[in-house]
Design a protein around this motif. Structure first.
Motif, PDB file in Angstrom:
ATOM      1  N   ILE A  96     -11.150 -48.248   4.825  1.00  0.00           N
ATOM      2  CA  ILE A  96     -11.588 -48.930   3.416  1.00  0.00           C
ATOM      3  C   ILE A  96     -11.567 -47.961   2.297  1.00  0.00           C
ATOM      4  O   ILE A  96     -11.638 -46.564   2.623  1.00  0.00           O
ATOM      5  N   ILE A 104     -13.970 -46.809  -0.957  1.00  0.00           N
ATOM      6  CA  ILE A 104     -15.528 -47.079  -1.615  1.00  0.00           C
ATOM      7  C   ILE A 104     -15.424 -46.527  -3.078  1.00  0.00           C
ATOM      8  O   ILE A 104     -14.826 -45.535  -3.211  1.00  0.00           O
ATOM      9  N   GLU A 138     -25.554 -49.336  -4.625  1.00  0.00           N
ATOM     10  CA  GLU A 138     -24.719 -50.647  -4.750  1.00  0.00           C
ATOM     11  C   GLU A 138     -23.129 -50.451  -4.141  1.00  0.00           C
ATOM     12  O   GLU A 138     -22.653 -51.141  -3.674  1.00  0.00           O
ATOM     13  N   HIS A 139     -22.736 -48.940  -4.084  1.00  0.00           N
ATOM     14  CA  HIS A 139     -21.135 -48.975  -3.946  1.00  0.00           C
ATOM     15  C   HIS A 139     -21.108 -49.086  -2.386  1.00  0.00           C
ATOM     16  O   HIS A 139     -20.111 -48.899  -1.963  1.00  0.00           O
ATOM     17  N   TYR A 140     -22.066 -49.231  -1.423  1.00  0.00           N
ATOM     18  CA  TYR A 140     -21.782 -49.466   0.068  1.00  0.00           C
ATOM     19  C   TYR A 140     -22.017 -50.969   0.396  1.00  0.00           C
ATOM     20  O   TYR A 140     -21.971 -51.147   1.331  1.00  0.00           O
ATOM     21  N   LYS A 141     -22.487 -51.792  -0.699  1.00  0.00           N
ATOM     22  CA  LYS A 141     -22.449 -53.187  -0.644  1.00  0.00           C
ATOM     23  C   LYS A 141     -21.071 -53.839  -0.404  1.00  0.00           C
ATOM     24  O   LYS A 141     -20.168 -53.296  -0.632  1.00  0.00           O
ATOM     25  N   LYS A 142     -20.922 -54.912   0.475  1.00  0.00           N
ATOM     26  CA  LYS A 142     -19.870 -55.537   1.061  1.00  0.00           C
ATOM     27  C   LYS A 142     -18.764 -55.921  -0.229  1.00  0.00           C
ATOM     28  O   LYS A 142     -17.650 -55.675  -0.337  1.00  0.00           O
ATOM     29  N   LYS A 143     -19.321 -56.334  -1.497  1.00  0.00           N
ATOM     30  CA  LYS A 143     -18.584 -56.861  -2.665  1.00  0.00           C
ATOM     31  C   LYS A 143     -17.823 -55.612  -3.262  1.00  0.00           C
ATOM     32  O   LYS A 143     -16.950 -55.966  -4.019  1.00  0.00           O
ATOM     33  N   HIS A 144     -18.294 -54.291  -2.902  1.00  0.00           N
ATOM     34  CA  HIS A 144     -17.941 -53.134  -3.779  1.00  0.00           C
ATOM     35  C   HIS A 144     -17.032 -52.153  -2.770  1.00  0.00           C
ATOM     36  O   HIS A 144     -16.142 -51.257  -3.268  1.00  0.00           O
ATOM     37  N   VAL A 145     -16.837 -52.817  -1.713  1.00  0.00           N
ATOM     38  CA  VAL A 145     -16.060 -51.921  -0.686  1.00  0.00           C
ATOM     39  C   VAL A 145     -14.637 -52.687  -0.536  1.00  0.00           C
ATOM     40  O   VAL A 145     -14.777 -53.912  -0.047  1.00  0.00           O
ATOM     41  N   PRO A 177     -11.206 -53.340   1.331  1.00  0.00           N
ATOM     42  CA  PRO A 177     -10.581 -53.146   2.622  1.00  0.00           C
ATOM     43  C   PRO A 177      -9.136 -52.631   2.197  1.00  0.00           C
ATOM     44  O   PRO A 177      -8.440 -53.093   1.358  1.00  0.00           O
TER      45      PRO A 177
END
Length: 200
Positions: A71, A73, A81-88, A90
């Motif tokens: 992934i 980041i 916020e930067h480890y939330k699903k919408k900001h990571v 793939p």
């Protein structure tokens, strides 16, 4: 967005007020490697910072089928916020059942894309101030779990014949009638070798 820009300015103000010290090392941006690179002008205020992370995942509890995921980041968001699903983002899912022999073949497309953006820059329109700017990408960290980093560095793990540390001269011992390898940490000769190796 713009977290890096605002937080870097806060860190510099704190360094000026506290005689070159920060109150807490609470983020990657408080490290001297990042701050020195910003001072040298290599990282601008509009540039984007990335973290690369690779992890091996066991799909079933009773089976040895592995899947590998890497992934990206983006550090332009605040740490909460930067480890939330919408900001990571793939990068790829590498299928199993065995670990990949040539991990670089799977990583190439993602790193090639980052390289092209680093060369040409990424044109971004900021709607909050209604202007366009060019941002460069910088890879801050490459991290992962134990199997992921071992696969990335082409080294063996703690159960390997020479798995103490990177390029450590201590060799492991193999149990007769078994393929298990272990290190005799109680042996004074080995402890002295390790101490000599770390002292250089």
């Amino acid at each position: 967005m713009n977290y890096c820009q605002h937080h870097t300015q806060e860190i510099y103000e704190e360094l000026c007020n506290n005689e070159g010290l920060v109150n807490a090392y609470d983020d990657v941006l408080t490290g001297s490697a990042y701050l020195d690179t910003v001072c040298d002008g290599k990282i601008g205020m509009d540039d984007m910072l990335l973290i690369f992370s690779i992890n091996g995942v066991q799909l079933y509890k009773s089976k040895l089928s592995d899947c590998w995921i890497y992934i990206w980041i983006i550090l332009e968001h605040s740490p909460d916020e930067h480890y939330k699903k919408k900001h990571v983002l793939p990068g790829a899912i590498i299928p199993g059942p065995n670990k990949p022999k040539f991990i670089k073949l799977f990583l190439y497309p993602g790193f090639h894309h980052v390289l092209v953006v680093q060369r040409e820059g990424l044109t971004i329109w900021d709607a909050s101030i209604d202007c366009t700017f060019t941002s460069n990408l910088f890879l801050m960290l490459a991290c992962g779990d134990g199997p992921g980093l071992l696969c990335l560095s082409n080294l063996v793990g703690h159960s390997g014949m020479q798995g103490c540390h990177m390029f450590c001269p201590i060799k492991g011992c193999q149990t007769p009638c078994s393929c298990q390898v272990w290190v005799q940490s109680w042996n004074s000769r080995i402890s002295l070798e390790c101490a000599e190796w770390w002292s250089w």
